[in-house]
Design an enzyme around this catalytic site. Structure first.
Site, PDB file in Angstrom:
ATOM      1  N   ASP A 409     -36.706-122.231 -18.343  1.00 60.20           N
ATOM      2  CA  ASP A 409     -35.567-122.971 -19.318  1.00 60.20           C
ATOM      3  C   ASP A 409     -35.871-123.700 -20.436  1.00 60.20           C
ATOM      4  O   ASP A 409     -36.658-124.158 -21.277  1.00 60.20           O
ATOM      5  CB  ASP A 409     -34.710-123.742 -18.208  1.00 60.20           C
ATOM      6  N   GLY A 451     -28.219-120.225 -25.366  1.00 55.80           N
ATOM      7  CA  GLY A 451     -27.943-119.390 -26.842  1.00 55.80           C
ATOM      8  C   GLY A 451     -28.214-120.387 -28.166  1.00 55.80           C
ATOM      9  O   GLY A 451     -27.835-120.047 -29.494  1.00 55.80           O
ATOM     10  N   ASP A 472     -23.826-122.788 -19.493  1.00 53.64           N
ATOM     11  CA  ASP A 472     -23.864-122.298 -17.730  1.00 53.64           C
ATOM     12  C   ASP A 472     -22.338-122.067 -17.478  1.00 53.64           C
ATOM     13  O   ASP A 472     -21.454-122.392 -17.422  1.00 53.64           O
ATOM     14  CB  ASP A 472     -23.885-123.400 -16.467  1.00 53.64           C
TER      15      ASP A 472
HETATM   16  C1  GLA Z   1     -30.027-125.355 -15.801  1.00 54.05           C
HETATM   17  C2  GLA Z   1     -28.918-123.878 -15.923  1.00 54.05           C
HETATM   18  C3  GLA Z   1     -29.415-122.957 -14.763  1.00 54.05           C
HETATM   19  C4  GLA Z   1     -30.450-123.596 -13.563  1.00 54.05           C
HETATM   20  C5  GLA Z   1     -29.700-125.275 -13.258  1.00 54.05           C
HETATM   21  C6  GLA Z   1     -30.983-125.570 -13.038  1.00 54.05           C
HETATM   22  O1  GLA Z   1     -28.796-125.871 -15.839  1.00 54.05           O
HETATM   23  O2  GLA Z   1     -28.735-123.322 -17.184  1.00 54.05           O
HETATM   24  O3  GLA Z   1     -28.619-122.121 -14.252  1.00 54.05           O
HETATM   25  O4  GLA Z   1     -31.300-122.596 -13.803  1.00 54.05           O
HETATM   26  O5  GLA Z   1     -29.946-125.261 -15.026  1.00 54.05           O
HETATM   27  O6  GLA Z   1     -31.049-126.699 -12.936  1.00 54.05           O
END
Ligand code: GLA
Length: 666
Positions: A409, A451, A472
């Site tokens: 992430d 992105g 998300d």
């Molecule tokens: C971000 C990611 C999600 C998920 C959450 C977990 O928002 O984009 O896909 O992995 O973190 O906390």
């Protein structure tokens, strides 16, 4: 006399109505009094008189007693009935995101015309006051857009927001409630053997190899591989191919699957070199259904369900834990507490994952692969311990534990990054992929940074095997439909993402949000996507060559959801070895035609109707650069439709799709 009387009566009536309307009192209606469940937003839920993270509303040190705390991308539509009204508010990023990387643009539009914009606002910027008179506006939209750097920390406040009007006003959802029947189009697999899934697979020399031959047909099936490269063996009863290839090279093998009704054969190419993920990943991820309550037992049950549901027979392979497996030092839940790392600095899992190695052993024993998640910052998005300054240790740990996939992430790294430059954006991913390359284990790397910095332009060069292209998709449960059209269609087209995806590195518009999903209130609920929107998501993802990672409850698959996930002819479009993402070729209002070139010279075509009514759509071969008679096959129904000379037409449902594949007719 009669006429005079009539004029008198008319005047009296007019005066009467004038009196009534003048006597209607102007009232002040705070935004908080409207139905905020109609507000869509990219993360969390709208909060009354509090910020999205439940703090008192505060912008640049000034607190506000009233207002709505939301999060980009956010929108609420209000029906003003074309009556005069006035809207006032203070807008800004909430101080809860101070010193973070958020930035937003508040936009107010009337019947889709922009009436007011705040311009880019960053944390710490003084609140901007808006005071606008509205006349003849039917639908007023209060919108918060991300200002171009992703939605991370876009905590947006509409402080002291209110309407002054004589009329009744109400919030209307951008999405009406639509009930459509769940029509299953995918035919049930036949009793004859059929080999499905990827036709090409990448592995590095010396790494443990695992690939399970995906095949349908009446069980028991017998699996064989002709010309299997040296070092590999195939288990005849399970179809699991294991071992190690030492010599780099391209190996052409033939899979053969037999049962009492017949046998099927298919060529399979193993490329032993430096590249992984030669086709988009297929699998399951825990986030959108189990979010912060994922456990070892949930993961084992998910893996078992991937086998018992038959998903494995269609090419699904990865079983991936998302956030929340490591320690969370700020938690009140004792199962998440403990030492973040051992005395050697090796990361610990929390008590919900007592033995990671035995969990991945179990997943591997089923012929599947296991994935894990972390973040380059000190904490993950959900506040658990992450990799910052322990990157080498953590990768070593993931290797020891036996993971095959890493979702990396961005969360909390914005505290570390010195600025917004490309090199700062790339740094954590370069670091992690350099470490991954040194390991004697193949770990596919997924970049999850929404992105930022047009990651599609450089995701592959920093070692990513896929990269999220937007925020998300399911950040707000009610907003999934809107997000599907925005992130699925428009982000892709606006950025010409077809130029960037391909073997080894794929555009990732996020997970398949069908079946039962978390409702973010401790329970689950059926996907808010209509059945036709669900067909649209799968079809679009396949035409884009996007990873097919399902993130609903895999242990609770109804027939409709399973049929969407397991249509082999649709999946074939996604997994085509040429790996060339399709793109939008034609747009005509709400109607879009997408096309993907396939390795065998055929074309997969999607006729998408983004409009609100079923409509007849036409596609002329000449507009697609195809000439001559074409043999047309309906992919969802797996049915030949005949030969078409110049064009093809079909009725397409509201928000639905017709997906065909065409081959030049002999
Ligand atoms: C971000 C990611 C999600 C998920 C959450 C977990 O928002 O984009 O896909 O992995 O973190 O906390």
């Amino acid at each position: 006399m009669k006429i005079k009387l009539m004029i008198h009566a008319g005047v009296i009536i007019v005066i009467f109505f004038l009196m009534i309307s003048c006597s209607r009192k102007q009232t002040v209606i705070p935004l908080t009094e409207l139905d905020l469940s109609k507000m869509e937003q990219g993360y969390g839920r709208p909060h009354i008189d509090l910020s999205v993270t439940n703090n008192p509303l505060s912008i640049a040190g000034k607190t506000f007693a009233t207002g709505v705390g939301t999060h980009a991308s956010s929108r609420i539509d209000i029906d003003l009935g074309r009556k005069p009204a006035r809207f006032t508010a203070f807008t800004g990023i909430d101080d809860a995101a101070l010193n973070r990387r958020g930035s937003v643009n508040f936009v107010i539009s009337g019947d889709d015309k922009t009436l007011w914009e705040s311009g880019t606002m960053s944390p710490g910027d003084a609140a901007k006051h808006v005071d606008i008179e509205l006349n003849k506006v039917k639908i007023l939209s209060l919108i918060v857009r991300d200002a171009g750097d992703g939605i991370d920390y876009d905590h947006a406040d509409w402080a002291e927001a209110s309407f002054t009007t004589t009329e009744k006003i109400k919030a209307t959802g951008p999405r009406e409630v639509i009930t459509e029947p769940k029509i299953i189009l995918t035919p049930k697999p036949g009793i004859q053997p059929r080999i499905n899934g990827a036709k090409i697979f990448g592995v590095r020399p010396g790494s443990a190899f695992l690939f399970t031959i995906p095949a349908t047909g009446e069980k028991p099936l017998k699996y064989e591989v002709l010309n299997l490269p040296e070092g590999l063996v195939c288990n005849a009863a399970t179809g699991q191919i294991t071992g190690v290839i030492k010599e780099p090279g391209d190996y052409l093998a033939t899979f053969r699957v037999t049962n009492k009704s017949g046998s099927a054969e298919r060529q399979f190419k193993i490329v032993c070199g430096s590249e992984l993920a030669l086709t988009p990943h297929m699998g399951w991820n825990s986030w959108y259904v189990w979010e912060n309550h994922v456990t070892d037992s949930i993961m084992r049950k998910a893996a078992a369900a991937m086998v018992s549901s038959g998903m494995i027979d269609h090419g699904y392979m990865y079983v991936n834990i998302d956030d929340c497996w490591s320690i969370k030092q700020t938690s009140k839940d004792s199962s998440l507490l403990g030492e973040p790392r051992d005395k050697n600095g090796m990361i610990n899992s929390n008590k919900r994952f007592p033995d990671m190695k035995s969990m991945t052993d179990y997943i591997h024993s089923l012929g599947l692969k296991a994935g894990i998640y972390t973040s380059p910052g000190p904490r993950t998005c959900a506040g658990h311990v992450a990799a910052y300054q322990f990157e080498e240790n953590d990768i070593q740990r993931f290797v020891e534990w036996g993971f095959d996939f890493l979702k990396y992430d961005w969360c909390t790294y914005n505290r570390i990054a010195m600025n917004d430059s490309l090199s700062e954006l790339q740094k954590p991913y370069i670091l992690i992929s350099e470490i991954l390359k040194k390991q004697n284990r193949d770990i596919v790397l997924n970049l999850c940074q929404y992105g930022l910095g047009d990651v599609w332009k450089w995701g592959k060069s920093v070692g990513g095997n896929s990269w999220r292209t937007a925020g998300d998709l399911g950040g707000s449960f009610e907003g999934i439909g809107t997000a599907l059209f925005r992130d699925g269609f428009d982000v892709f087209t606006d950025n010409e993402l077809q130029k960037y995806g391909g073997p080894g590195g794929w555009n990732d518009p996020d997970y398949l949000l069908i079946g039962y999903l978390s409702n973010w209130e401790g329970g689950t609920a059926p996907s808010p996507l209509t059945p036709n929107e669900q067909y649209t998501q799968i079809s679009l993802w396949c035409l884009q060559a996007a990873p097919l990672i399902f993130s609903g409850d895999i242990t609770r698959l109804d027939d409709f959801t399973l049929s969407l996930l397991t249509n082999d002819e649709v999946i074939e479009v996604d997994q085509d070895p040429l790996g060339k993402p399709g793109s939008r070729i034609i747009k005509n209002g709400d109607l879009e035609i997408w096309m993907k070139k396939m390795e065998d010279g055929s074309s997969a075509i999607g006729l998408f109707n983004r409009g609100n009514k079923e409509i007849k759509m036409n596609v002329n071969w000449s507009d697609l650069g195809i000439s001559g008679k074409q043999k047309v096959r309906d992919l969802w129904r797996q049915k030949d439709l005949g030969t078409y000379k110049e064009k093809f037409s079909s009725r397409v449902a509201r928000h639905g799709v017709e997906m065909i594949r065409v081959w030049p007719a002999k």
